[in-house]
Design a protein around this motif. Structure first.
Motif, mmCIF file in Angstrom:
data_model
loop_
_atom_site.group_PDB
_atom_site.id
_atom_site.type_symbol
_atom_site.label_atom_id
_atom_site.label_comp_id
_atom_site.label_asym_id
_atom_site.label_seq_id
_atom_site.Cartn_x
_atom_site.Cartn_y
_atom_site.Cartn_z
ATOM 1 N N LEU A 48 104.947 -31.644 69.556
ATOM 2 C CA LEU A 48 104.241 -31.870 68.289
ATOM 3 C C LEU A 48 102.826 -32.379 68.525
ATOM 4 O O LEU A 48 101.855 -31.897 67.909
ATOM 5 C CB LEU A 48 105.026 -32.865 67.438
ATOM 6 C CG LEU A 48 104.376 -33.300 66.116
ATOM 7 C CD1 LEU A 48 104.158 -32.092 65.210
ATOM 8 C CD2 LEU A 48 105.219 -34.363 65.425
ATOM 9 N N VAL A 49 102.685 -33.324 69.407
ATOM 10 C CA VAL A 49 101.360 -33.874 69.697
ATOM 11 C C VAL A 49 100.446 -32.787 70.275
ATOM 12 O O VAL A 49 99.251 -32.713 69.933
ATOM 13 C CB VAL A 49 101.476 -35.065 70.671
ATOM 14 C CG1 VAL A 49 100.100 -35.506 71.157
ATOM 15 C CG2 VAL A 49 102.198 -36.223 69.992
ATOM 16 N N THR A 50 100.994 -31.944 71.119
ATOM 17 C CA THR A 50 100.189 -30.868 71.697
ATOM 18 C C THR A 50 99.648 -29.950 70.611
ATOM 19 O O THR A 50 98.463 -29.554 70.632
ATOM 20 C CB THR A 50 101.041 -30.052 72.696
ATOM 21 O OG1 THR A 50 101.485 -30.915 73.741
ATOM 22 C CG2 THR A 50 100.214 -28.925 73.298
ATOM 23 N N GLU B 258 95.360 -24.883 57.055
ATOM 24 C CA GLU B 258 96.435 -23.897 57.139
ATOM 25 C C GLU B 258 97.187 -24.030 58.474
ATOM 26 O O GLU B 258 98.425 -23.924 58.518
ATOM 27 C CB GLU B 258 95.858 -22.488 56.986
ATOM 28 C CG GLU B 258 95.333 -22.186 55.590
ATOM 29 C CD GLU B 258 94.668 -20.830 55.502
ATOM 30 O OE1 GLU B 258 94.586 -20.153 56.574
ATOM 31 O OE2 GLU B 258 94.229 -20.432 54.414
ATOM 32 N N GLU B 259 96.426 -24.254 59.522
ATOM 33 C CA GLU B 259 97.067 -24.431 60.827
ATOM 34 C C GLU B 259 97.939 -25.690 60.841
ATOM 35 O O GLU B 259 99.041 -25.692 61.402
ATOM 36 C CB GLU B 259 96.006 -24.510 61.919
ATOM 37 C CG GLU B 259 96.574 -24.640 63.319
ATOM 38 C CD GLU B 259 95.494 -24.717 64.376
ATOM 39 O OE1 GLU B 259 95.845 -24.866 65.568
ATOM 40 O OE2 GLU B 259 94.302 -24.647 64.022
ATOM 41 N N PHE B 260 97.428 -26.745 60.209
ATOM 42 C CA PHE B 260 98.200 -27.992 60.151
ATOM 43 C C PHE B 260 99.491 -27.793 59.360
ATOM 44 O O PHE B 260 100.562 -28.298 59.750
ATOM 45 C CB PHE B 260 97.347 -29.085 59.512
ATOM 46 C CG PHE B 260 97.982 -30.443 59.554
ATOM 47 C CD1 PHE B 260 97.970 -31.203 60.711
ATOM 48 C CD2 PHE B 260 98.616 -30.961 58.431
ATOM 49 C CE1 PHE B 260 98.559 -32.446 60.744
ATOM 50 C CE2 PHE B 260 99.217 -32.209 58.465
ATOM 51 C CZ PHE B 260 99.185 -32.956 59.628
ATOM 52 N N ASP B 261 99.401 -27.031 58.263
ATOM 53 C CA ASP B 261 100.600 -26.759 57.470
ATOM 54 C C ASP B 261 101.619 -25.937 58.266
ATOM 55 O O ASP B 261 102.842 -26.109 58.096
ATOM 56 C CB ASP B 261 100.220 -26.025 56.184
ATOM 57 C CG ASP B 261 99.528 -26.939 55.185
ATOM 58 O OD1 ASP B 261 99.678 -28.166 55.321
ATOM 59 O OD2 ASP B 261 98.836 -26.432 54.271
ATOM 60 N N ASP C 243 105.442 -26.858 59.006
ATOM 61 C CA ASP C 243 106.511 -25.919 58.686
ATOM 62 C C ASP C 243 107.396 -25.669 59.904
ATOM 63 O O ASP C 243 108.629 -25.547 59.773
ATOM 64 C CB ASP C 243 105.906 -24.610 58.176
ATOM 65 C CG ASP C 243 106.973 -23.642 57.711
ATOM 66 O OD1 ASP C 243 107.685 -23.942 56.734
ATOM 67 O OD2 ASP C 243 107.103 -22.574 58.346
ATOM 68 N N ASP C 244 106.784 -25.604 61.076
ATOM 69 C CA ASP C 244 107.571 -25.425 62.301
ATOM 70 C C ASP C 244 108.498 -26.610 62.547
ATOM 71 O O ASP C 244 109.548 -26.462 63.186
ATOM 72 C CB ASP C 244 106.641 -25.241 63.501
ATOM 73 C CG ASP C 244 105.904 -23.917 63.468
ATOM 74 O OD1 ASP C 244 106.357 -23.011 62.735
ATOM 75 O OD2 ASP C 244 104.864 -23.790 64.148
ATOM 76 N N GLU C 245 108.130 -27.761 62.050
ATOM 77 C CA GLU C 245 108.944 -28.965 62.214
ATOM 78 C C GLU C 245 109.901 -29.165 61.036
ATOM 79 O O GLU C 245 110.515 -30.220 60.899
ATOM 80 C CB GLU C 245 108.055 -30.201 62.348
ATOM 81 C CG GLU C 245 107.192 -30.215 63.596
ATOM 82 C CD GLU C 245 108.017 -30.285 64.868
ATOM 83 O OE1 GLU C 245 109.069 -30.979 64.867
ATOM 84 O OE2 GLU C 245 107.631 -29.644 65.867
ATOM 85 N N ASN C 246 110.025 -28.114 60.185
ATOM 86 C CA ASN C 246 110.904 -28.166 59.001
ATOM 87 C C ASN C 246 110.487 -29.268 58.029
ATOM 88 O O ASN C 246 111.336 -29.907 57.390
ATOM 89 C CB ASN C 246 112.370 -28.365 59.415
ATOM 90 C CG ASN C 246 112.903 -27.196 60.218
ATOM 91 O OD1 ASN C 246 112.605 -26.031 59.924
ATOM 92 N ND2 ASN C 246 113.687 -27.486 61.242
ATOM 93 N N TYR D 287 106.452 -35.603 51.280
ATOM 94 C CA TYR D 287 106.986 -34.690 52.290
ATOM 95 C C TYR D 287 108.430 -35.094 52.599
ATOM 96 O O TYR D 287 108.790 -36.268 52.581
ATOM 97 C CB TYR D 287 106.144 -34.723 53.578
ATOM 98 C CG TYR D 287 104.756 -34.148 53.389
ATOM 99 C CD1 TYR D 287 104.524 -32.787 53.550
ATOM 100 C CD2 TYR D 287 103.687 -34.964 53.036
ATOM 101 C CE1 TYR D 287 103.253 -32.256 53.362
ATOM 102 C CE2 TYR D 287 102.426 -34.440 52.842
ATOM 103 C CZ TYR D 287 102.218 -33.081 53.017
ATOM 104 O OH TYR D 287 100.959 -32.558 52.812
ATOM 105 N N GLU D 288 109.224 -34.071 52.899
ATOM 106 C CA GLU D 288 110.611 -34.299 53.293
ATOM 107 C C GLU D 288 110.949 -33.420 54.484
ATOM 108 O O GLU D 288 110.396 -32.326 54.637
ATOM 109 C CB GLU D 288 111.558 -34.021 52.122
ATOM 110 C CG GLU D 288 111.475 -32.613 51.574
ATOM 111 C CD GLU D 288 112.323 -32.418 50.339
ATOM 112 O OE1 GLU D 288 113.068 -33.357 49.983
ATOM 113 O OE2 GLU D 288 112.232 -31.342 49.716
ATOM 114 N N MET D 289 111.832 -33.920 55.291
ATOM 115 C CA MET D 289 112.231 -33.196 56.505
ATOM 116 C C MET D 289 113.739 -33.024 56.456
ATOM 117 O O MET D 289 114.490 -33.991 56.608
ATOM 118 C CB MET D 289 111.810 -33.979 57.748
ATOM 119 C CG MET D 289 112.009 -33.252 59.052
ATOM 120 S SD MET D 289 111.307 -34.223 60.431
ATOM 121 C CE MET D 289 111.538 -33.081 61.780
ATOM 122 N N GLY D 290 114.164 -31.784 56.214
ATOM 123 C CA GLY D 290 115.586 -31.559 55.981
ATOM 124 C C GLY D 290 115.984 -32.219 54.676
ATOM 125 O O GLY D 290 115.419 -31.949 53.622
#
Length: 211
Positions: free
Chosen positions: A113-115, A145-148, A152-155, A195-198
């Motif tokens: 994620l940090v990368t 957009e890249e940040f979003d 999204d990749d992190e759900n 924001y929510e994750m799962g």
């Protein structure tokens, strides 16, 4: 005192003589009874000994059987205790390995994620390096957009209710109650998205609510 001629002595201290025939008969009767009595006693002793030996033998056999059973049970209990200790050790080692794997996975996920966030930061830095006359808005929008995409990749999904939506106390934080054209007790405006994750809310959305 005058002694009687040819008669028995009248002295009371002298023992009476037993006729020879009677004495012989009495001795014979006593001798005949003795062997029979001895044989009966010997037989009785033998029978008692046989009976005692049988009882003792059964008791000894019973004790031996019980001792053998107890020894088998003791060996079984010892084996079970050994197995239990082995399983407990295996379980503790499994927990340690599972915890280590979880920590390694979390570390790798954080590093990944940090990368990806570093790429976002690089884009923002390049946008600020542009001349003041250059419109940096397209670059900022591209970076957003890249940040979003990273989120999204992190759900991670945004909590961004529309005006008129029902208020969800678990996902919405009410900031103010305002006059609005929206139905009463519904979302009037989103002040800051959440924001929510799962199924876990990372941050509730801050909203105003219609009176």
């Amino acid at each position: 005192m005058t002694e009687n001629d040819g008669g028995p002595s009248s002295d009371p201290n002298e023992p009476e003589e037993v006729p020879v025939e009677e004495a012989a008969t009495g001795d014979a009767t006593a001798n005949d009874a003795a062997p029979e009595t001895d044989a009966t006693a010997a037989d009785l002793v033998e029978r008692v000994e046989e009976h005692a030996d049988g009882e003792l033998a059964r008791e000894v056999d019973d004790l031996r059987e019980r001792a053998a059973t107890a020894a088998e049970r003791a060996d079984e209990v010892e084996e079970l205790e050994t197995q239990l200790k082995r399983k407990q050790a295996d379980f503790q080692n499994y927990k340690k390995r599972a915890k280590q794997r979880q920590e390694e996975q979390e570390a790798r996920a954080t590093e990944d994620l940090v990368t990806r966030l570093l790429e976002v930061r690089d884009n923002l830095s390049r946008a600020l390096d542009q001349d003041e006359e250059v419109d940096i808005r397209p670059g900022v929008e591209s970076t957003l957009e890249e940040f979003d995409r990273v989120l999204d990749d992190e759900n991670v999904d945004p909590i961004d209710p529309a005006p008129g939506d029902a208020v969800d106390p678990q996902r919405h934080e009410v900031m103010l109650r305002v006059d609005s054209d929206e139905p009463s007790d519904t979302v009037a405006e989103v002040y800051r998205p959440g924001y929510e994750m799962g199924e876990k809310v990372l941050r509730p959305a801050q909203v105003t609510v219609s009176e």
